[in-house]
Design a protein around this motif. Sequence first.
Motif, PDB file in Angstrom:
ATOM      1  N   VAL A   1      -0.368   4.601  -1.682  1.00 32.41           N
ATOM      2  CA  VAL A   1      -0.567   5.865  -0.957  1.00 32.41           C
ATOM      3  C   VAL A   1       0.208   6.988  -1.661  1.00 32.41           C
ATOM      4  O   VAL A   1      -0.318   8.083  -1.915  1.00 32.41           O
ATOM      5  CB  VAL A   1      -0.097   5.722   0.516  1.00 32.41           C
ATOM      6  CG1 VAL A   1       0.064   7.076   1.179  1.00 32.41           C
ATOM      7  CG2 VAL A   1      -1.077   4.858   1.296  1.00 32.41           C
TER       8      VAL A   1
ATOM      9  N   ASP B   1      -6.547   5.635   2.855  1.00 27.89           N
ATOM     10  CA  ASP B   1      -5.574   4.591   3.167  1.00 27.89           C
ATOM     11  C   ASP B   1      -6.331   3.502   3.922  1.00 27.89           C
ATOM     12  O   ASP B   1      -6.569   3.621   5.128  1.00 27.89           O
ATOM     13  CB  ASP B   1      -4.455   5.194   4.029  1.00 27.89           C
ATOM     14  CG  ASP B   1      -3.454   4.150   4.488  1.00 27.89           C
ATOM     15  OD1 ASP B   1      -3.694   2.948   4.243  1.00 27.89           O
ATOM     16  OD2 ASP B   1      -2.443   4.533   5.097  1.00 27.89           O
TER      17      ASP B   1
ATOM     18  N   SER C   1      -1.031   9.822  10.317  1.00 32.68           N
ATOM     19  CA  SER C   1      -1.069   9.039   9.077  1.00 32.68           C
ATOM     20  C   SER C   1       0.229   8.245   8.925  1.00 32.68           C
ATOM     21  O   SER C   1       1.265   8.611   9.489  1.00 32.68           O
ATOM     22  CB  SER C   1      -1.226   9.967   7.875  1.00 32.68           C
ATOM     23  OG  SER C   1      -2.396  10.739   8.014  1.00 32.68           O
ATOM     24  N   HIS C   2       0.172   7.188   8.129  1.00 38.90           N
ATOM     25  CA  HIS C   2       1.357   6.346   7.891  1.00 38.90           C
ATOM     26  C   HIS C   2       2.450   7.150   7.187  1.00 38.90           C
ATOM     27  O   HIS C   2       2.152   8.099   6.456  1.00 38.90           O
ATOM     28  CB  HIS C   2       0.936   5.159   7.013  1.00 38.90           C
ATOM     29  CG  HIS C   2       2.012   4.133   6.838  1.00 38.90           C
ATOM     30  ND1 HIS C   2       2.790   4.055   5.711  1.00 38.90           N
ATOM     31  CD2 HIS C   2       2.430   3.139   7.652  1.00 38.90           C
ATOM     32  CE1 HIS C   2       3.636   3.047   5.826  1.00 38.90           C
ATOM     33  NE2 HIS C   2       3.443   2.471   7.001  1.00 38.90           N
TER      34      HIS C   2
ATOM     35  N   SER D   1       0.844  -1.203   0.000  1.00 37.73           N
ATOM     36  CA  SER D   1       0.000   0.000   0.000  1.00 37.73           C
ATOM     37  C   SER D   1       0.873   1.244   0.000  1.00 37.73           C
ATOM     38  O   SER D   1       0.426   2.328  -0.387  1.00 37.73           O
ATOM     39  CB  SER D   1      -0.903   0.011   1.233  1.00 37.73           C
ATOM     40  OG  SER D   1      -1.966  -0.880   1.056  1.00 37.73           O
ATOM     41  N   THR D   2       2.109   1.089   0.463  1.00 38.48           N
ATOM     42  CA  THR D   2       3.038   2.219   0.461  1.00 38.48           C
ATOM     43  C   THR D   2       3.063   2.890  -0.910  1.00 38.48           C
ATOM     44  O   THR D   2       2.934   4.111  -1.021  1.00 38.48           O
ATOM     45  CB  THR D   2       4.452   1.714   0.865  1.00 38.48           C
ATOM     46  OG1 THR D   2       4.356   1.202   2.192  1.00 38.48           O
ATOM     47  CG2 THR D   2       5.479   2.811   0.817  1.00 38.48           C
TER      48      THR D   2
ATOM     49  N   ALA E   1      -5.262   0.362   4.079  1.00 38.56           N
ATOM     50  CA  ALA E   1      -4.296  -0.744   4.104  1.00 38.56           C
ATOM     51  C   ALA E   1      -4.753  -1.850   5.060  1.00 38.56           C
ATOM     52  O   ALA E   1      -4.623  -3.038   4.758  1.00 38.56           O
ATOM     53  CB  ALA E   1      -2.923  -0.227   4.513  1.00 38.56           C
TER      54      ALA E   1
ATOM     55  N   THR F   1      -7.317   7.667   7.018  1.00 39.85           N
ATOM     56  CA  THR F   1      -6.976   6.254   7.239  1.00 39.85           C
ATOM     57  C   THR F   1      -8.162   5.521   7.852  1.00 39.85           C
ATOM     58  O   THR F   1      -8.764   6.002   8.808  1.00 39.85           O
ATOM     59  CB  THR F   1      -5.752   6.160   8.175  1.00 39.85           C
ATOM     60  OG1 THR F   1      -4.704   6.925   7.588  1.00 39.85           O
ATOM     61  CG2 THR F   1      -5.287   4.738   8.356  1.00 39.85           C
TER      62      THR F   1
ATOM     63  N   TRP G   1      -8.981   4.383  -3.088  1.00 33.35           N
ATOM     64  CA  TRP G   1      -8.629   3.762  -1.809  1.00 33.35           C
ATOM     65  C   TRP G   1      -7.678   2.589  -2.058  1.00 33.35           C
ATOM     66  O   TRP G   1      -7.797   1.890  -3.057  1.00 33.35           O
ATOM     67  CB  TRP G   1      -9.849   3.384  -1.001  1.00 33.35           C
ATOM     68  CG  TRP G   1     -10.797   2.304  -1.452  1.00 33.35           C
ATOM     69  CD1 TRP G   1     -11.005   1.105  -0.851  1.00 33.35           C
ATOM     70  CD2 TRP G   1     -11.753   2.333  -2.544  1.00 33.35           C
ATOM     71  NE1 TRP G   1     -12.005   0.402  -1.485  1.00 33.35           N
ATOM     72  CE2 TRP G   1     -12.478   1.135  -2.520  1.00 33.35           C
ATOM     73  CE3 TRP G   1     -12.045   3.257  -3.552  1.00 33.35           C
ATOM     74  CZ2 TRP G   1     -13.472   0.818  -3.460  1.00 33.35           C
ATOM     75  CZ3 TRP G   1     -13.030   2.956  -4.488  1.00 33.35           C
ATOM     76  CH2 TRP G   1     -13.725   1.751  -4.423  1.00 33.35           C
TER      77      TRP G   1
ATOM     78  N   ALA H   1       2.404   8.497   3.572  1.00 35.72           N
ATOM     79  CA  ALA H   1       1.723   9.746   3.218  1.00 35.72           C
ATOM     80  C   ALA H   1       2.724  10.902   3.232  1.00 35.72           C
ATOM     81  O   ALA H   1       2.702  11.762   2.342  1.00 35.72           O
ATOM     82  CB  ALA H   1       0.580  10.019   4.198  1.00 35.72           C
TER      83      ALA H   1
END
Length: 473
Positions: free
Chosen positions: A89, A190, A109-110, A85-86, A192, A162, A215, A113
């Motif tokens: 995103v 996100d 957020s991860h 997902s990295t 994930a 997220t 998404w 982002a």
Amino acid sequence: MPLVEKLILYSGKSPVRFHMPGHKGGRGVPKNLRLMMEKNLFRWDVTEIPGLDNWHDPEGAIEEAQRLLAELYGADRSYFLVNGSTSGVMAMLGAALEKGDEVLLPRNSHKAALMGIILTGAKPVYLKPQVDEELGVATGVPLSEWRKALEQHPDAKALFITNPTYQGFCPNLSGISSEAKARGMKVLVDEAHGPHLAFSKRLPSSAGECKVDVWVQSPHKMLCSLTQSAWLHLKGRDLDRERLRSYLSLLTSTSPSYILMASLDVARAVMETRGRYWVERGLELAERARRSINEKTPFYCVGREVRGRRGVYDVDLSRLMVNVSSAGYTGFFVEKVLRKRFHIYAEYADFSNVYFLLTGGNTRDDVAKLVRALKRFPARKKKIKSVCFPGDLPERAMDPGKAYFSPAEWIHLDAAFGRITSDAVVPYPPGVPLLYPGEVVEKQHIEVIREIQKAGGYCQGIKNGRIKVVKNG
Ligand SMILES: Cc1ncc(COP(=O)(O)O)c(C=O)c1O
């Protein structure tokens, strides 16, 4: 072969797997499909050769597999990803934003982002999530705060959100996305940790049910595809598809793994034929574990009672968040004991909690082993105190991208007051960046970092008491 030796050691101990990937050592994949994948691992390990379609410009089997996936998730278009997902995103932020555009996003957020923002040169507007002091973690941003941000930043081009967070907390996605779309903003999600949400009415809403543009999901986390595989879905015409495609291509190897893509095709087929069963089974196991942990151990396993409390709109109950600080333990300690003494592998631990992911690949026996092990911890009188976070967001002196790519130096924390960070500083707990690249280090940040480290917490971005700052900044 040091890595191979470690893997042999790990798998030889018959670990009880409460971590990703969701297939749990292959057990969650239907036997015929698992045997087919195992038998053909090397034979199918190819990349773009004639007749097998081309990920970068699909027209054959990959295109057809992606079409079936889009159908399953109610998307207009879906893409297989081989870099997690990295990459999804980063690509969605790239597709939605031009240099200098504002994007609204929660501060927890991860880090993908942040990387997407750096890549595009967009201007982040961070929203502070609420913090649950008892659990010692950040939760989410309530709808009222999103509303305020939407009003204060009417020219923002997109909103990034997220669903769910690592802890399983879900925002009011339907409310937030409707308001943002009504203002002409793009909604990027996100998801994930949420590819399973669409398959049970007992779970929070999934992005596909809301007004969103794009998404991304990691089926390797909660479904049964292989690690690093992911997929991304698109709805409507507001997001520039060509730009998205081009960013995805930019972030993907020219030799995408057909093994990973085959595992995505398998995961899609499994969800299409028995998705409800898979997800309900994981949920049942999680409910069973939750009940037993709360009844028979000194720990508190978070459940539906947190809905509507401190920034939590809804919660994904197929994961277990076990608070151990209320019984006098740190999450780090309990995780280590479970792993070393009982060969029970949690997904993750922070200062106050240990997290366990349950999917259709787990069994009742896994749950029984976990409960038995947790019962062995006697309650302690002295509670663990959670660490407080500064109230205001730091001053921003530079754009994140400019700070990130500027010449930098590592300096001692004592000397960092007033300097500009060149990388993120993320203390666990609560896993919310205390400082982002381009922000000014204040006394209170230094104090919080010290407090967390003193209490045995971990602080990403701090090495041997040093922090990375912009040179001459
Ligand atoms: C919220 C969130 N988003 C995105 C990612 C990245 O996903 P992946 O590991 O598939 O690249 C993660 C990884 O844990 C995550 O927790």
